[in-house]
Design a protein around this motif. Structure first.
Motif: not given
Length: 209
Positions: A22, A25, A29, A45, A48-55
């Motif tokens: 994680s 990733r 990103a 934002d 986390t969007r590009a890495a597809k992980v939660a804040r």
């Protein structure tokens, strides 16, 4: 998640591979956004969007967006320049300064990192955060270590005597950095040789001292 217990054999703790993935990733990103859009593109934002992980996952790795950006810069700053051994003091300094000038012109990310640190988080409340300390150390090594190796040698001591390493670095690398920041034509080998010659002429000890 978190670190796993040390093995019974006495080996050191091994980080949870999910945590490693994680973090990788997030940094992938962040570095991609930094290269494409500059520092302003590296937002929580966007990363986390590009890495597809939660804040929440991001904040388990980094205390803030500032630390994340520092870590991304750390990935992009190139390694310390290597100068071949041999030759006299002038030849070594010219070779090193020419290499530094080329590096700044072709891969100026460390210069961007310097500006970011100097004008923002490096001077504020976040200045002592681990990722910022690591980035400052990385940048300092990029510029300092090769010069320190040369200037600590007997030839430099004999010719120049006692010297302030910070001042020497500013006198030699300063014109290269200023040229890049001012968007002037890059300094080639002849200009770097002139800078070194002027420095040595001004700093050389009088004969007999």
């Amino acid at each position: 998640m978190g670190e796993q217990p040390a093995a019974a054999s006495g080996a050191g703790p091994r980080e949870d591979p999910r945590r490693v993935r994680s973090r990788a990733r997030l940094l992938d990103a962040a570095t991609t956004l930094l290269v494409k859009g500059g520092t302003e593109a590296v937002t929580i934002d966007a990363v986390t969007r590009a890495a597809k992980v939660a804040r929440a996952t991001l904040y388990r790795h980094f205390d803030s967006g500032t630390e994340l950006l520092a870590a991304a810069f750390g990935r992009l700053v190139p390694p310390v320049a290597v100068v071949a051994e041999g030759g006299d003091l002038r030849e070594q300094l010219v070779s090193l300064l020419t290499a530094q000038a080329k590096l700044i012109e072709e891969a100026p990310m460390q210069l961007t990192a310097m500006c970011w640190l100097g004008m923002g988080p490096g001077l504020g409340d976040n200045a002592d955060r681990p990722e910022l300390r690591s980035l400052r150390r990385h940048i300092a090594e990029q510029y300092r270590l090769p010069f320190d190796r040369i200037l600590a040698g007997p030839a430099a001591r004999e010719l120049l005597g006692d010297m302030d390493p910070d001042l020497v670095l500013a006198q030699l690398v300063g014109p290269v950095v200023f040229t890049r920041l001012a968007t002037l034509p890059p300094l080639g080998p002849d200009a770097c040789a002139r800078i070194v010659d002027d420095f040595l002429r001004a700093r050389a000890l009088p004969e007999g001292d």
